[in-house]
Design an enzyme around this catalytic site. Structure first.
Site, PDB file in Angstrom:
ATOM      1  CG  ASP A   1      -5.108  -7.368   1.960  1.00  0.00           C
ATOM      2  OD1 ASP A   1      -6.213  -7.548   1.417  1.00  0.00           O
ATOM      3  OD2 ASP A   1      -4.413  -6.357   1.758  1.00  0.00           O
ATOM      4  CD  GLN A  58      -8.107  -1.271  -3.331  1.00  0.00           C
ATOM      5  OE1 GLN A  58      -9.096  -1.549  -4.002  1.00  0.00           O
ATOM      6  NE2 GLN A  58      -7.032  -2.045  -3.299  1.00  0.00           N
ATOM      7  NE  ARG A 105      -7.251 -12.632  -1.567  1.00  0.00           N
ATOM      8  CZ  ARG A 105      -6.512 -11.537  -1.430  1.00  0.00           C
ATOM      9  NH1 ARG A 105      -6.731 -10.707  -0.427  1.00  0.00           N
ATOM     10  NH2 ARG A 105      -5.546 -11.275  -2.300  1.00  0.00           N
ATOM     11  N   GLY A 126      -5.798  -3.796  -7.896  1.00  0.00           N
ATOM     12  CA  GLY A 126      -6.971  -2.979  -7.588  1.00  0.00           C
ATOM     13  C   GLY A 126      -6.570  -1.611  -7.056  1.00  0.00           C
ATOM     14  NE  ARG A 142      -2.654   4.514   0.396  1.00  0.00           N
ATOM     15  CZ  ARG A 142      -3.214   3.346   0.068  1.00  0.00           C
ATOM     16  NH1 ARG A 142      -2.484   2.401  -0.507  1.00  0.00           N
ATOM     17  NH2 ARG A 142      -4.494   3.129   0.287  1.00  0.00           N
ATOM     18  NE  ARG A 202     -10.366  -7.030  -6.941  1.00  0.00           N
ATOM     19  CZ  ARG A 202      -9.306  -6.644  -6.236  1.00  0.00           C
ATOM     20  NH1 ARG A 202      -8.089  -6.785  -6.766  1.00  0.00           N
ATOM     21  NH2 ARG A 202      -9.450  -6.144  -5.037  1.00  0.00           N
ATOM     22  CB  SER A 255      -0.888   0.017   1.246  1.00  0.00           C
ATOM     23  OG  SER A 255      -1.794  -1.041   1.201  1.00  0.00           O
ATOM     24  NE  ARG A 307      -2.701  -9.696   0.384  1.00  0.00           N
ATOM     25  CZ  ARG A 307      -1.512  -9.105   0.473  1.00  0.00           C
ATOM     26  NH1 ARG A 307      -0.471  -9.776   0.933  1.00  0.00           N
ATOM     27  NH2 ARG A 307      -1.344  -7.850   0.097  1.00  0.00           N
ATOM     28  CB  SER A 358     -13.019   0.197   0.591  1.00  0.00           C
ATOM     29  OG  SER A 358     -12.083   0.347  -0.461  1.00  0.00           O
TER      30      SER A 358
HETATM   31  C1  S3P Z   1      -5.452  -1.600  -0.116  1.00  0.00           C
HETATM   32  C2  S3P Z   1      -6.657  -1.680   0.516  1.00  0.00           C
HETATM   33  C3  S3P Z   1      -7.377  -2.939   0.732  1.00  0.00           C
HETATM   34  C4  S3P Z   1      -6.489  -4.166   0.525  1.00  0.00           C
HETATM   35  C5  S3P Z   1      -5.608  -4.035  -0.672  1.00  0.00           C
HETATM   36  C6  S3P Z   1      -4.744  -2.799  -0.599  1.00  0.00           C
HETATM   37  C7  S3P Z   1      -4.840  -0.276  -0.310  1.00  0.00           C
HETATM   38  O1  S3P Z   1      -8.459  -2.990  -0.167  1.00  0.00           O
HETATM   39  O2  S3P Z   1      -7.282  -5.325   0.412  1.00  0.00           O
HETATM   40  O3  S3P Z   1      -4.756  -5.175  -0.772  1.00  0.00           O
HETATM   41  O4  S3P Z   1      -3.625  -0.194  -0.599  1.00  0.00           O
HETATM   42  O5  S3P Z   1      -5.543   0.730  -0.150  1.00  0.00           O
HETATM   43  P1  S3P Z   1      -9.853  -2.285   0.223  1.00  0.00           P
HETATM   44  O6  S3P Z   1      -9.508  -0.962   0.725  1.00  0.00           O
HETATM   45  O7  S3P Z   1     -10.653  -2.194  -1.026  1.00  0.00           O
HETATM   46  O8  S3P Z   1     -10.471  -3.190   1.252  1.00  0.00           O
END
Ligand code: S3P
Length: 449
Positions: free
Chosen positions: A336, A188, A367, A112, A44, A141, A40, A409, A186
């Protein structure tokens, strides 16, 4: 001649099988290891470095496939990102709003995070046209979760299935501020809205039902953005149009990668492992809380703050585990780690219930379904619930032929289960591990005694 208990076999379709044969006395894990950089934070740092003014230096970047996808996308839009390596990556940012229209489709691969966060940035780049796509998994997705708030802000986005699935086309425009009440916890979604809010005149707020990882908030502030954080309501407000300035980012080891070793050390008799330099941001340490509930022997040593993120060394020793219930606000803090916790549960005394985790159905694979089917092949007692798993532990796992469903994973979780099984296991599509952990198998070979 000794037989290596862990081998990789190449298949004609370029996928790989991981074959694990535990010895009759079991495989204990010993030693001191580091894990690759946090996924993550790596994404970023590349993204904020690309859109900030001046130079960003990244130390400890994850060299997995996912951050490579992010780097490729932002290079295609004019950011100068040096050769990726773990020591020092130099990013020359273009400055806020100055990404250029790419000449080709942007490919987020399996990631994602790349697609969802990038959409927030692209939507506000007026008069530029972007098409984003990804691999088979990513194209299935849900993107509606980020398209919806962006459209509320005035974004122009088109995609398959009523704009819910990639490939997605974006025609950048001037966005307006909103207060978005996200239906899902989330990071994300939260990060996408905050990144879109960067270019907006005024204040953009996102409220989530439970706190998700806060790496975007920490890094945006470090780069110069103004944020107000209300921890009572799980809301974050960003004031638009700041000057973002390049920074030095030191990426800690990924606790989601350390999780495999924490569980392996806890379940394999005779094990003792130290995992150094692991990020222990409280929005990510749900795994430590659950393993403590399960009576695992894990200690945090040498706790420190590195470039705005808490870091520690983690020591794990084998112990007898107890079942527990995992749900509610804990879920986003270990989202995760549920596949590897499912492995721990198969060996714990009692019945472990994982609930409120329907989000797992829309990760790199479903999963819940995949862990239920693959662990059942090993003789585990697993019931799939609509939003979780019920696992009755204390069974002896037996070796089996399993598949990762190209989910990194899952591949690594099944490998750890295979270590404590009674005979040989084969895991198909084990190459998926390289998405977040390119040296996983090498490290496994090193720590096996
Ligand atoms: C992530 C947020 C998570 C996680 C992904 C990385 C991120 O997803 O499952 O592996 O870097 O913001 P969600 O925020 O959609 O749950």
């Amino acid at each position: 001649m000794s037989i290596s208990p862990i081998t990789i076999q190449d298949r004609p379709d370029h996928s790989q099988d991981l074959v694990i044969t535990p010895s009759s006395s079991g495989l204990a894990l010993k030693g001191s290891i580091t894990v690759p950089g946090d996924k993550s934070i790596s994404h970023r740092s590349l993204m904020l470095g690309a859109i900030a003014e001046g130079e960003t230096i990244i130390e400890g970047l994850l060299l997995g496939e996912d951050p490579r996808s992010t780097a490729q996308c932002f290079r295609a839009m004019g950011a100068k990102i040096g050769k990726l390596n773990t020591k020092k990556v130099v990013v020359q940012g273009v400055g806020l709003g100055n990404l250029r229209e790419p000449l080709d489709v942007l490919d987020a691969g399996n990631s994602g995070t790349t697609m969802r966060l990038m959409l927030g940035i692209l939507a506000s780049h007026s008069d530029r046209f972007f098409v984003v796509t990804g691999d088979n998994s990513l194209r299935s997705r849900p993107m509606s979760r980020v398209v919806k708030p962006l459209v509320q802000m005035g974004a122009n986005i088109w995609g398959r299935k009523d704009n819910a699935l990639a490939p997605l086309a974006v025609k950048g425009t001037t966005l307006k501020p909103i207060h978005y009440l996200s239906p899902v916890a989330s990071a994300q979604v939260k990060s996408c809205v905050l990144l879109a809010g960067l270019m907006v005149e005024g204040k953009t707020t996102v409220t989530e039902p439970a706190l998700s990882r806060d790496h975007s908030e920490r890094m945006l502030q470090a780069f110069g953005a103004e944020l107000e954080i209300n921890s009572k309501t799980n809301s974050v407000t960003i004031t638009g149009q700041p000057t973002l300035r390049g920074q030095k980012v030191i990426v800690p080891g990924d606790i989601s990668s350390a999780a495999f070793w924490l569980v392996a050390g806890a379940i394999a008799p005779g094990s003792e492992l130290v995992i150094t330099n692991v990020g222990v941001n409280p929005t990510r340490t749900g795994i430590l809380e659950v393993l403590a509930m399960m009576e695992a022997d894990i200690s945090q040593e040498n706790k420190r703050l590195v470039a705005g993120e808490p870091v520690a060394d983690l020591r794990v020793k084998h112990s007898k585990l107890k079942a527990c219930t995992i749900g509610g606000d804990l879920i986003p803090r270990l989202i995760d780690e549920i596949p590897i916790l499912a492995v721990a549960a198969t060996l714990a005394e009692g019945t472990t219930v994982i609930k409120d985790a329907a989000e797992l159905r829309v990760k790199e694979s479903d999963r819940l379904a995949v862990m239920a089917s693959e662990l059942t092949k090993m003789g585990a007692k697993v019931t799939e619930l609509p939003d979780g798993l019920e696992i009755t532990g204390g069974q002896t796992l037996k070796g089996a032929e399993m598949d990762s469903y190209t989910d990194h994973r899952i591949a690594m979780s099944l490998a750890i289960a295979a270590i404590v099984a009674s005979n040989t296991s084969t895991i198909h599509h084990a190459e998926a591990a390289s998405i977040s952990y390119p040296n996983f198998v090498t490290t496994l070979q090193q720590v096996i005694t």
